[in-house]
Design a protein around this motif. Structure first.
Motif, PDB file in Angstrom:
ATOM      1  N   UNK A   1       0.851  -1.191   0.000  1.00 23.27           N
ATOM      2  CA  UNK A   1       0.000   0.000   0.000  1.00 23.27           C
ATOM      3  C   UNK A   1       0.885   1.239   0.000  1.00 23.27           C
ATOM      4  N   UNK A   2       0.685   2.138  -0.942  1.00 22.53           N
ATOM      5  CA  UNK A   2       1.580   3.311  -1.030  1.00 22.53           C
ATOM      6  C   UNK A   2       1.597   4.160   0.237  1.00 22.53           C
ATOM      7  N   UNK A   3       0.429   4.361   0.842  1.00 21.02           N
ATOM      8  CA  UNK A   3       0.388   5.143   2.076  1.00 21.02           C
ATOM      9  C   UNK A   3       0.755   4.233   3.246  1.00 21.02           C
ATOM     10  N   UNK A   4       1.675   4.684   4.060  1.00 22.03           N
ATOM     11  CA  UNK A   4       2.158   3.888   5.181  1.00 22.03           C
ATOM     12  C   UNK A   4       1.204   3.992   6.372  1.00 22.03           C
ATOM     13  N   UNK A   5       0.663   5.170   6.583  1.00 23.35           N
ATOM     14  CA  UNK A   5      -0.291   5.392   7.660  1.00 23.35           C
ATOM     15  C   UNK A   5      -1.162   6.584   7.297  1.00 23.35           C
ATOM     16  N   UNK A   6      -2.299   6.657   7.939  1.00 24.96           N
ATOM     17  CA  UNK A   6      -3.209   7.784   7.762  1.00 24.96           C
ATOM     18  C   UNK A   6      -3.531   8.301   9.162  1.00 24.96           C
ATOM     19  N   UNK A   7      -2.964   9.445   9.543  1.00 25.91           N
ATOM     20  CA  UNK A   7      -3.184   9.954  10.898  1.00 25.91           C
ATOM     21  C   UNK A   7      -4.658  10.272  11.153  1.00 25.91           C
ATOM     22  N   UNK A   8      -5.074   9.972  12.355  1.00 17.02           N
ATOM     23  CA  UNK A   8      -6.452  10.222  12.781  1.00 17.02           C
ATOM     24  C   UNK A   8      -6.416  10.898  14.146  1.00 17.02           C
ATOM     25  N   UNK A   9      -7.436  11.683  14.442  1.00 17.47           N
ATOM     26  CA  UNK A   9      -7.598  12.282  15.767  1.00 17.47           C
ATOM     27  C   UNK A   9      -8.804  11.619  16.417  1.00 17.47           C
ATOM     28  N   UNK A  10      -8.604  11.107  17.625  1.00 14.38           N
ATOM     29  CA  UNK A  10      -9.711  10.441  18.314  1.00 14.38           C
ATOM     30  C   UNK A  10     -10.768  11.468  18.701  1.00 14.38           C
ATOM     31  N   UNK A  11     -12.013  11.119  18.438  1.00 16.80           N
ATOM     32  CA  UNK A  11     -13.133  12.014  18.729  1.00 16.80           C
ATOM     33  C   UNK A  11     -13.699  11.766  20.130  1.00 16.80           C
ATOM     34  N   UNK A  12     -13.272  10.649  20.728  1.00 18.16           N
ATOM     35  CA  UNK A  12     -13.701  10.292  22.086  1.00 18.16           C
ATOM     36  C   UNK A  12     -12.621   9.387  22.667  1.00 18.16           C
ATOM     37  N   UNK A  13     -12.634   9.186  23.976  1.00 18.28           N
ATOM     38  CA  UNK A  13     -11.722   8.210  24.563  1.00 18.28           C
ATOM     39  C   UNK A  13     -11.962   6.864  23.874  1.00 18.28           C
ATOM     40  N   UNK A  14     -10.871   6.143  23.586  1.00 18.01           N
ATOM     41  CA  UNK A  14     -10.991   4.855  22.888  1.00 18.01           C
ATOM     42  C   UNK A  14     -10.197   3.800  23.643  1.00 18.01           C
ATOM     43  N   UNK A  15     -10.887   2.766  24.087  1.00 16.41           N
ATOM     44  CA  UNK A  15     -10.241   1.690  24.835  1.00 16.41           C
ATOM     45  C   UNK A  15      -9.515   0.779  23.841  1.00 16.41           C
ATOM     46  N   UNK A  16      -8.207   0.868  23.850  1.00 17.55           N
ATOM     47  CA  UNK A  16      -7.390   0.090  22.935  1.00 17.55           C
ATOM     48  C   UNK A  16      -7.131  -1.314  23.475  1.00 17.55           C
ATOM     49  N   UNK A  17      -6.973  -1.413  24.773  1.00 16.91           N
ATOM     50  CA  UNK A  17      -6.771  -2.703  25.439  1.00 16.91           C
ATOM     51  C   UNK A  17      -7.278  -2.574  26.870  1.00 16.91           C
ATOM     52  N   UNK A  18      -7.153  -3.654  27.615  1.00 17.99           N
ATOM     53  CA  UNK A  18      -7.587  -3.622  29.023  1.00 17.99           C
ATOM     54  C   UNK A  18      -6.795  -2.595  29.822  1.00 17.99           C
ATOM     55  N   UNK A  19      -5.545  -2.349  29.383  1.00 17.23           N
ATOM     56  CA  UNK A  19      -4.648  -1.496  30.153  1.00 17.23           C
ATOM     57  C   UNK A  19      -4.464  -0.087  29.599  1.00 17.23           C
ATOM     58  N   UNK A  20      -5.040   0.181  28.403  1.00 18.35           N
ATOM     59  CA  UNK A  20      -4.723   1.464  27.793  1.00 18.35           C
ATOM     60  C   UNK A  20      -5.932   2.067  27.090  1.00 18.35           C
TER      61      UNK A  20
END
Length: 195
Positions: free
Chosen positions: A70-89
């Motif tokens: 994929x030509x784009x390596x990443x697409x930056x995003x801004x979280x619109x609300x708190x987002x639980x990524x894992x149990x610890x974070x």
């Protein structure tokens, strides 16, 4: 506007470099593209919308190229609300997040780190089966408006290039490396056109 111009120029150029590189590294793929082109355009007729619609294998190669590199390596995003990524974070609201499209495009796909065009053929349709991880153009309402144009651009390019040119890639110690300019390119695509 600058994002649109950047994406249409740099990402397209990266995809063209990758298709030449991958067709050099996988001669059996190039041979199948040439066979399909000969079957669909036996007398070297110009490309048409109808002929491109029949290029099932060539389209599968391009779809796999865009997943694999994929030509784009990443697409930056801004979280619109708190987002639980894992149990610890929890990612706090307003954080800038840089999800990796490279990892996402390999996740869930069988042998995701390998270039396998057949996975995109109508029989398998892994780009649909794993659509939430097939992200070279994003997904949902933020999907790239140039998606079909970009796919058709690479299909048209390799359809013509494969039939008009013979080439050989000169491998170096860095040939299997990737460089980021800021899109992803093969470190070198040193090709020699043959008569």
């Amino acid at each position: 506007m600058l994002d649109f111009l950047f994406a249409s120029q740099d990402a397209s150029t990266a995809s063209l470099a990758w298709i030449i590189t991958l067709c050099s590294d996988f001669p059996e793929v190039l041979q199948k593209i040439r066979e399909e082109q000969t079957r669909i355009r036996p007398d070297g007729e110009p490309l048409t919308f109808d002929s491109m619609e029949k290029m099932v294998y060539t389209r599968a190669v391009v779809l796999e190229l865009l997943r694999y590199r994929a030509p784009a390596v990443f697409v930056p995003q801004i979280t619109m609300a708190d987002y639980k990524l894992s149990e610890d974070f929890v990612v706090p609201k307003g954080s800038m997040v840089f999800p990796s499209l490279i990892d996402a495009c390999q996740h869930d796909f069988p042998d995701g780190k390998k270039f396998v065009p057949e996975r995109m053929l109508p029989e398998q349709q892994e780009n649909i089966k794993y659509r939430l991880n097939y992200l070279p153009f994003g997904v949902g309402p933020h999907q790239c408006v140039g998606r079909e144009y970009a796919i058709n651009h690479v299909i048209a390019f390799i359809s013509i290039f494969a039939m008009e040119c013979k080439w050989k890639r000169r491998k170096t110690k860095d040939s299997d490396s990737i460089q980021y300019l800021p899109t992803m390119y093969p470190y070198d695509t040193l090709i020699t056109l043959e008569a």
